[in-house]
Design a protein around this motif. Structure first.
Motif, PDB file in Angstrom:
ATOM      1  N   ASP A 238      -3.533   2.661  -8.606  1.00  0.00           N
ATOM      2  CA  ASP A 238      -4.179   2.173  -7.389  1.00  0.00           C
ATOM      3  C   ASP A 238      -3.277   2.392  -6.177  1.00  0.00           C
ATOM      4  O   ASP A 238      -2.044   2.386  -6.285  1.00  0.00           O
ATOM      5  CB  ASP A 238      -4.506   0.682  -7.506  1.00  0.00           C
ATOM      6  CG  ASP A 238      -5.568   0.403  -8.567  1.00  0.00           C
ATOM      7  OD1 ASP A 238      -6.388   1.312  -8.810  1.00  0.00           O
ATOM      8  OD2 ASP A 238      -5.551  -0.698  -9.134  1.00  0.00           O
ATOM      9  N   ASN A 239      -3.926   2.553  -5.017  1.00  0.00           N
ATOM     10  CA  ASN A 239      -3.173   2.714  -3.774  1.00  0.00           C
ATOM     11  C   ASN A 239      -2.758   1.384  -3.156  1.00  0.00           C
ATOM     12  O   ASN A 239      -1.860   1.351  -2.321  1.00  0.00           O
ATOM     13  CB  ASN A 239      -4.009   3.488  -2.745  1.00  0.00           C
ATOM     14  CG  ASN A 239      -4.247   4.926  -3.147  1.00  0.00           C
ATOM     15  OD1 ASN A 239      -3.520   5.485  -3.967  1.00  0.00           O
ATOM     16  ND2 ASN A 239      -5.273   5.536  -2.577  1.00  0.00           N
ATOM     17  N   GLU A 240      -3.422   0.297  -3.533  1.00  0.00           N
ATOM     18  CA  GLU A 240      -3.151  -1.009  -2.939  1.00  0.00           C
ATOM     19  C   GLU A 240      -2.928  -2.054  -4.028  1.00  0.00           C
ATOM     20  O   GLU A 240      -3.446  -1.920  -5.143  1.00  0.00           O
ATOM     21  CB  GLU A 240      -4.312  -1.441  -2.040  1.00  0.00           C
ATOM     22  CG  GLU A 240      -4.553  -0.501  -0.872  1.00  0.00           C
ATOM     23  CD  GLU A 240      -5.730  -0.930  -0.020  1.00  0.00           C
ATOM     24  OE1 GLU A 240      -6.464  -1.863  -0.447  1.00  0.00           O
ATOM     25  OE2 GLU A 240      -5.924  -0.351   1.059  1.00  0.00           O
ATOM     26  N   MET A 241      -2.172  -3.083  -3.672  1.00  0.00           N
ATOM     27  CA  MET A 241      -1.926  -4.169  -4.618  1.00  0.00           C
ATOM     28  C   MET A 241      -1.791  -5.481  -3.859  1.00  0.00           C
ATOM     29  O   MET A 241      -1.076  -5.567  -2.863  1.00  0.00           O
ATOM     30  CB  MET A 241      -0.649  -3.917  -5.426  1.00  0.00           C
ATOM     31  CG  MET A 241      -0.341  -5.020  -6.432  1.00  0.00           C
ATOM     32  SD  MET A 241       1.137  -4.700  -7.432  1.00  0.00           S
ATOM     33  CE  MET A 241       2.420  -4.863  -6.190  1.00  0.00           C
TER      34      MET A 241
ATOM     35  N   GLY B 206      -0.886   6.157  -5.111  1.00  0.00           N
ATOM     36  CA  GLY B 206      -1.282   5.437  -6.319  1.00  0.00           C
ATOM     37  C   GLY B 206      -0.176   4.936  -7.211  1.00  0.00           C
ATOM     38  O   GLY B 206      -0.261   5.102  -8.440  1.00  0.00           O
TER      39      GLY B 206
ATOM     40  N   ARG C 116       0.825  -1.198   0.000  1.00  0.00           N
ATOM     41  CA  ARG C 116       0.000   0.000   0.000  1.00  0.00           C
ATOM     42  C   ARG C 116       0.865   1.255   0.000  1.00  0.00           C
ATOM     43  O   ARG C 116       1.887   1.327   0.669  1.00  0.00           O
ATOM     44  CB  ARG C 116      -0.944   0.043   1.200  1.00  0.00           C
ATOM     45  CG  ARG C 116      -1.999   1.139   1.083  1.00  0.00           C
ATOM     46  CD  ARG C 116      -2.924   1.249   2.268  1.00  0.00           C
ATOM     47  NE  ARG C 116      -4.070   2.087   1.964  1.00  0.00           N
ATOM     48  CZ  ARG C 116      -4.045   3.408   1.832  1.00  0.00           C
ATOM     49  NH1 ARG C 116      -2.896   4.065   2.026  1.00  0.00           N
ATOM     50  NH2 ARG C 116      -5.130   4.089   1.523  1.00  0.00           N
TER      51      ARG C 116
END
Length: 245
Positions: free
Chosen positions: A231-234, A226, A222
């Motif tokens: 995205d902010n998370e993966m 981004g 996280r």
């Protein structure tokens, strides 16, 4: 080997070798996951040069070397660098502390489009309970100047990271590996996006025979800016097969 140099002798090596900085090494068998920590990505992988390792006592080891930089062979991007440190190991090996330094004092080489930097690292390991081993890998890195066209716009850049590890054998052939990490990339130089990164990784290592390792893992990362394709998370996962011979 030079048995007469130092209280317990000195060993010399020359060529290209894996760095002494950090918990994870470039060799697959020397790291718990196929997916690496942010500290690993921000530190040197290899050095080319000469290094002397001296045993000062049964518990204390000192190492010093002069190298061509970080991940540089004998090519125009090379610069004189120092890599060294001091490691203390408790009797019986239940705990250890190592302080490591990699220093060039150089920044961005515009002629070769190559980024030099310095890295300061502390690695602590401790057996915290029966069968459980803990490790802390703490790193601070900096460079005085960067690519004028890059994220730091030619200015200085710095980063800091803390990676925690827990290793626990579940049985004779299966080991549990856990990693929790925090990495702050002030200027985005080491990751491509500035900000605070948090990562958690869990995996197993199954060795049905000494020469075959199977290692599945799951990982969560996280960063609120981004970096993961917006995205902010993966979430990620996978498996690795290592055959040793």
């Amino acid at each position: 080997s030079l048995p007469g140099m130092g209280p317990r002798g000195t060993t010399l090596r020359a060529g290209c070798w894996s760095t002494t900085i950090g918990y994870e090494m470039i060799e697959a068998v020397a790291t718990p996951f196929v997916t690496r920590s942010y500290n690993f990505a921000a530190n040197p992988y290899t050095h080319t040069g000469v290094q002397a390792t001296t045993e000062l006592s049964a518990n204390l080891t000192m190492y010093h070397g002069f190298v061509t930089g970080a991940d540089v062979w004998f090519d125009p991007a090379k610069t004189l660098g120092y890599v060294g440190g001091l490691k203390w190991t408790a009797d019986g090996g239940a705990s250890s502390v190592a302080a490591n330094v990699f220093f060039t004092g150089q920044g961005f080489d515009s002629d070769e489009s190559f980024q030099h930097y310095d890295s300061y690292n502390v690695l602590f390991t401790q057996q915290i309970a029966e069968g459980w081993t803990y490790a802390l890998d703490a790193t601070y890195g900096r460079t005085p100047d960067t690519d004028p066209t890059g994220l730091a716009a030619g200015g200085s850049a710095q980063w800091v990271g803390f990676a925690n590890y827990l290793v626990h054998p579940l049985c004779e052939t299966v080991t549990l590996n856990l990693r929790g990490e925090f990495f702050r990339d002030d200027d985005g130089l080491r990751t491509g996006t500035a900000g605070n990164y948090v990562g958690v990784t869990a995996g197993l290592q199954w060795a049905p025979t000494p020469w075959l390792w199977l290692r599945p893992f799951a990982r969560f990362d996280r960063n609120g800016n981004g970096p993961f394709e917006g995205d902010n998370e993966m979430w990620s996962g996978g498996r690795e097969v290592i055959a040793r011979w």
